[in-house]
Write a protein that holds these residues in place. Sequence first.
Motif, PDB file in Angstrom:
ATOM      1  N   ASP A  77     -16.670  -9.329  10.234  1.00 32.34           N
ATOM      2  CA  ASP A  77     -16.645 -10.145   8.937  1.00 32.34           C
ATOM      3  C   ASP A  77     -15.331 -10.154   8.469  1.00 32.34           C
ATOM      4  OD1 ASP A  77     -19.621 -10.708   8.948  1.00 32.34           O
ATOM      5  OD2 ASP A  77     -19.756  -8.594   9.195  1.00 32.34           O
ATOM      6  N   ALA A  78     -14.789  -9.125   8.331  1.00 26.83           N
ATOM      7  CA  ALA A  78     -13.333  -9.110   7.726  1.00 26.83           C
ATOM      8  C   ALA A  78     -12.376  -7.826   8.438  1.00 26.83           C
ATOM      9  CB  ALA A  78     -13.553  -8.488   5.978  1.00 26.83           C
ATOM     10  N   VAL A  79     -11.125  -7.797   8.155  1.00 30.34           N
ATOM     11  CA  VAL A  79     -10.319  -6.942   8.610  1.00 30.34           C
ATOM     12  C   VAL A  79      -9.681  -6.395   7.131  1.00 30.34           C
ATOM     13  CG1 VAL A  79     -10.005  -7.929  10.796  1.00 30.34           C
ATOM     14  CG2 VAL A  79      -8.280  -8.032   8.817  1.00 30.34           C
ATOM     15  N   HIS A  80      -9.396  -5.081   7.242  1.00 29.94           N
ATOM     16  CA  HIS A  80      -8.753  -4.369   6.131  1.00 29.94           C
ATOM     17  C   HIS A  80      -7.178  -4.091   6.451  1.00 29.94           C
ATOM     18  CE1 HIS A  80      -8.857  -1.855   2.510  1.00 29.94           C
ATOM     19  NE2 HIS A  80      -8.105  -0.965   3.215  1.00 29.94           N
ATOM     20  N   THR A  81      -6.134  -4.646   5.944  1.00 32.77           N
ATOM     21  CA  THR A  81      -4.611  -4.241   5.850  1.00 32.77           C
ATOM     22  C   THR A  81      -4.445  -3.191   5.003  1.00 32.77           C
ATOM     23  OG1 THR A  81      -4.032  -6.021   4.661  1.00 32.77           O
ATOM     24  CG2 THR A  81      -4.231  -6.804   6.712  1.00 32.77           C
ATOM     25  N   VAL A  82      -3.246  -2.606   5.319  1.00 36.31           N
ATOM     26  CA  VAL A  82      -2.995  -1.560   4.315  1.00 36.31           C
ATOM     27  C   VAL A  82      -1.302  -1.444   4.225  1.00 36.31           C
ATOM     28  CG1 VAL A  82      -2.965   0.354   6.097  1.00 36.31           C
ATOM     29  CG2 VAL A  82      -3.267   0.923   3.715  1.00 36.31           C
ATOM     30  N   VAL A  83      -1.014  -1.505   3.171  1.00 35.86           N
ATOM     31  CA  VAL A  83       0.558  -1.014   2.688  1.00 35.86           C
ATOM     32  C   VAL A  83       0.461   0.029   1.537  1.00 35.86           C
ATOM     33  CG1 VAL A  83       0.541  -2.813   0.952  1.00 35.86           C
ATOM     34  CG2 VAL A  83       2.816  -2.127   2.088  1.00 35.86           C
ATOM     35  N   SER A  84       1.634   0.727   1.519  1.00 30.96           N
ATOM     36  CA  SER A  84       1.407   1.926   0.534  1.00 30.96           C
ATOM     37  C   SER A  84       2.193   1.506  -0.770  1.00 30.96           C
ATOM     38  CB  SER A  84       2.203   3.114   1.091  1.00 30.96           C
ATOM     39  OG  SER A  84       1.712   3.520   2.131  1.00 30.96           O
ATOM     40  N   ALA A  85       1.819   1.921  -1.805  1.00 27.99           N
ATOM     41  CA  ALA A  85       2.243   1.341  -3.075  1.00 27.99           C
ATOM     42  C   ALA A  85       3.782   2.324  -3.261  1.00 27.99           C
ATOM     43  CB  ALA A  85       1.427   1.565  -4.230  1.00 27.99           C
ATOM     44  N   SER A  86       3.971   3.135  -2.404  1.00 28.22           N
ATOM     45  CA  SER A  86       5.221   4.167  -2.459  1.00 28.22           C
ATOM     46  C   SER A  86       5.782   3.716  -1.373  1.00 28.22           C
ATOM     47  CB  SER A  86       4.730   5.766  -2.340  1.00 28.22           C
ATOM     48  OG  SER A  86       5.689   6.422  -1.662  1.00 28.22           O
ATOM     49  N   GLU A  87       7.268   3.497  -1.388  1.00 29.11           N
ATOM     50  CA  GLU A  87       8.185   3.196  -0.545  1.00 29.11           C
ATOM     51  C   GLU A  87       8.313   4.279   0.528  1.00 29.11           C
ATOM     52  OE1 GLU A  87       9.669   0.363   0.486  1.00 29.11           O
ATOM     53  OE2 GLU A  87       9.906  -0.724  -1.392  1.00 29.11           O
ATOM     54  N   THR A  88       8.441   5.509   0.138  1.00 31.21           N
ATOM     55  CA  THR A  88       8.474   6.516   1.100  1.00 31.21           C
ATOM     56  C   THR A  88       7.398   6.805   2.072  1.00 31.21           C
ATOM     57  OG1 THR A  88       9.961   7.834  -0.612  1.00 31.21           O
ATOM     58  CG2 THR A  88       9.219   9.095   1.336  1.00 31.21           C
ATOM     59  N   HIS A  89       6.166   6.788   1.298  1.00 39.06           N
ATOM     60  CA  HIS A  89       4.994   6.960   2.214  1.00 39.06           C
ATOM     61  C   HIS A  89       4.749   5.626   3.027  1.00 39.06           C
ATOM     62  CE1 HIS A  89       0.562   6.875   3.191  1.00 39.06           C
ATOM     63  NE2 HIS A  89       0.874   7.993   3.056  1.00 39.06           N
ATOM     64  N   ASN A  90       5.162   4.492   2.699  1.00 37.46           N
ATOM     65  CA  ASN A  90       5.147   3.334   3.587  1.00 37.46           C
ATOM     66  C   ASN A  90       6.122   3.614   4.798  1.00 37.46           C
ATOM     67  OD1 ASN A  90       3.502   0.755   3.561  1.00 37.46           O
ATOM     68  ND2 ASN A  90       5.530   0.201   4.187  1.00 37.46           N
ATOM     69  N   LEU A  91       6.967   3.794   4.630  1.00 33.21           N
ATOM     70  CA  LEU A  91       8.081   4.381   5.619  1.00 33.21           C
ATOM     71  C   LEU A  91       7.507   5.380   6.608  1.00 33.21           C
ATOM     72  CD1 LEU A  91      11.537   4.243   3.989  1.00 33.21           C
ATOM     73  CD2 LEU A  91      10.819   2.414   5.438  1.00 33.21           C
ATOM     74  N   LYS A  92       6.851   6.364   6.015  1.00 31.98           N
ATOM     75  CA  LYS A  92       6.285   7.512   6.933  1.00 31.98           C
ATOM     76  C   LYS A  92       5.022   6.926   7.636  1.00 31.98           C
ATOM     77  CE  LYS A  92       8.873  11.009   6.105  1.00 31.98           C
ATOM     78  NZ  LYS A  92       9.612  11.703   7.175  1.00 31.98           N
ATOM     79  N   ASN A  93       4.278   6.037   7.069  1.00 37.05           N
ATOM     80  CA  ASN A  93       3.010   5.636   7.424  1.00 37.05           C
ATOM     81  C   ASN A  93       3.237   4.341   8.745  1.00 37.05           C
ATOM     82  OD1 ASN A  93       0.232   5.707   7.772  1.00 37.05           O
ATOM     83  ND2 ASN A  93       0.053   4.087   6.138  1.00 37.05           N
ATOM     84  N   VAL A  94       3.963   3.352   8.179  1.00 36.60           N
ATOM     85  CA  VAL A  94       4.265   2.299   9.039  1.00 36.60           C
ATOM     86  C   VAL A  94       5.712   1.928   9.536  1.00 36.60           C
ATOM     87  CG1 VAL A  94       2.235   1.124   8.692  1.00 36.60           C
ATOM     88  CG2 VAL A  94       4.100   0.702   7.312  1.00 36.60           C
ATOM     89  N   ASN A  95       6.829   2.917   9.210  1.00 32.89           N
ATOM     90  CA  ASN A  95       8.136   2.845   9.548  1.00 32.89           C
ATOM     91  C   ASN A  95       8.769   1.465   9.087  1.00 32.89           C
ATOM     92  OD1 ASN A  95      10.415   3.908  10.450  1.00 32.89           O
ATOM     93  ND2 ASN A  95      10.261   2.959  12.416  1.00 32.89           N
ATOM     94  N   ARG A  96       8.389   0.905   7.829  1.00 30.94           N
ATOM     95  CA  ARG A  96       9.097  -0.281   7.270  1.00 30.94           C
ATOM     96  C   ARG A  96       8.997  -0.124   5.718  1.00 30.94           C
ATOM     97  NH1 ARG A  96       5.247  -1.704  10.736  1.00 30.94           N
ATOM     98  NH2 ARG A  96       6.704  -2.959  12.115  1.00 30.94           N
ATOM     99  N   PRO A  97       9.753  -0.993   5.072  1.00 28.32           N
ATOM    100  CA  PRO A  97       9.602  -1.081   3.698  1.00 28.32           C
ATOM    101  C   PRO A  97       8.334  -2.076   3.227  1.00 28.32           C
ATOM    102  CG  PRO A  97      11.805  -1.592   4.260  1.00 28.32           C
ATOM    103  CD  PRO A  97      10.950  -1.498   5.571  1.00 28.32           C
ATOM    104  N   ILE A  98       8.002  -1.765   1.930  1.00 33.61           N
ATOM    105  CA  ILE A  98       6.745  -2.423   1.286  1.00 33.61           C
ATOM    106  C   ILE A  98       7.032  -3.794   1.634  1.00 33.61           C
ATOM    107  CG2 ILE A  98       5.627  -2.845  -0.806  1.00 33.61           C
ATOM    108  CD1 ILE A  98       6.003  -0.239  -1.670  1.00 33.61           C
ATOM    109  N   ASP A  99       8.004  -4.560   1.132  1.00 29.32           N
ATOM    110  CA  ASP A  99       8.110  -5.884   1.032  1.00 29.32           C
ATOM    111  C   ASP A  99       8.164  -6.239   2.407  1.00 29.32           C
ATOM    112  OD1 ASP A  99       7.919  -6.104  -1.614  1.00 29.32           O
ATOM    113  OD2 ASP A  99      10.171  -6.090  -1.849  1.00 29.32           O
ATOM    114  N   GLN A 100       8.611  -5.541   3.390  1.00 23.98           N
ATOM    115  CA  GLN A 100       8.558  -6.118   4.894  1.00 23.98           C
ATOM    116  C   GLN A 100       7.188  -6.314   5.227  1.00 23.98           C
ATOM    117  OE1 GLN A 100      11.243  -3.949   7.850  1.00 23.98           O
ATOM    118  NE2 GLN A 100      10.136  -5.095   9.421  1.00 23.98           N
TER     119      GLN A 100
END
Length: 318
Positions: A102-125
């Motif tokens: 029915d739906a998918v869930h995307t995720v981006v971190s509100a923290s730049e550092t955590h986003n880099l650790k989690n998905v290896n890219r900046p938030i805006d990317q």
Amino acid sequence: MSSTAPVPEGRPITVCEVGPRDGFQNEKTFIPTEKKIEIANALFASGLRHMQVTSFVSPRAVPQLADAEDVLAGIDRPDGAWVTALVPNLRGAERAANCALDAVHTVVSASETHNLKNVNRPIDQSLTEFEAVFDRLKTAGIAVEGGIATAFGCPFEGVVPAEQVARIARRYQELGAESVSLGDTTGMATPLTVRAAVRAIRDAAPGLDIHLHFHNTRGVGLACVMTGLAEGVTHYDAAVGGLGGCPFAAGATGNICTEDLVYLLQESGYATGVDLDRLIDAALLAQSVIGRELPGQVIKSGPRLKRHDPELTTTAAG
């Protein structure tokens, strides 16, 4: 800042079960596909109707969820079920588009550092790359729920401003999301940070439905739920038995427990549509399959009015 009236007693509250994804992904020993399906079906049988069943991540990164398609194909979907899965990127969206979701869930971190650790890219990317994800899933007739990790604090950066969370929520709304989920990835949420984030989003993205996803790392997950209710939020994620955590956040422990959340809501006068006894049975099944005691409390003590035979209880001497 804007505010919203509290959720009135008797109002239905949506409890979304995320244990089959957010909980199972952290287990080191592979849970057989048929057991995952059995647990998901038991959770549905308790009356739960919203469930995040799996994730279309790389099998190399998360081997526990390599059987995503098989699990989705094997579950018994009751009437009214809303079945979702997490997708990290366009590759995951392509897999999801071929499944009954029915739906998918995307995720981006509100923290730049955590986003880099989690998905290896900046938030805006990450947000820019989600444009293709939204387009692909719209074609497939699958809704997209926007997720924001570390929404209430980051173990690397500390405070995450509510305005940063609201900026990401507004971008999700522009992409076409009708809801956004605020993830307490590291258990840093407090009633004050929850209130600030919810109000900031309502100012920046009016009409965007807000979901709350708390962890219980510091023992205040259910207190944050009560704050959410006071702010008018009616959708909460939880994991059976209190499973879960985040492999990219030091010290993070499990999600708030589904049985504990349902107990709190029902004892506070809210409707959940869940049979608590059957939910406890599902939690006991999950505990048996996983092979260790789970951290939930209601699984141990049962409902408040559970009766015990006095003849089987030790009588004090003297």
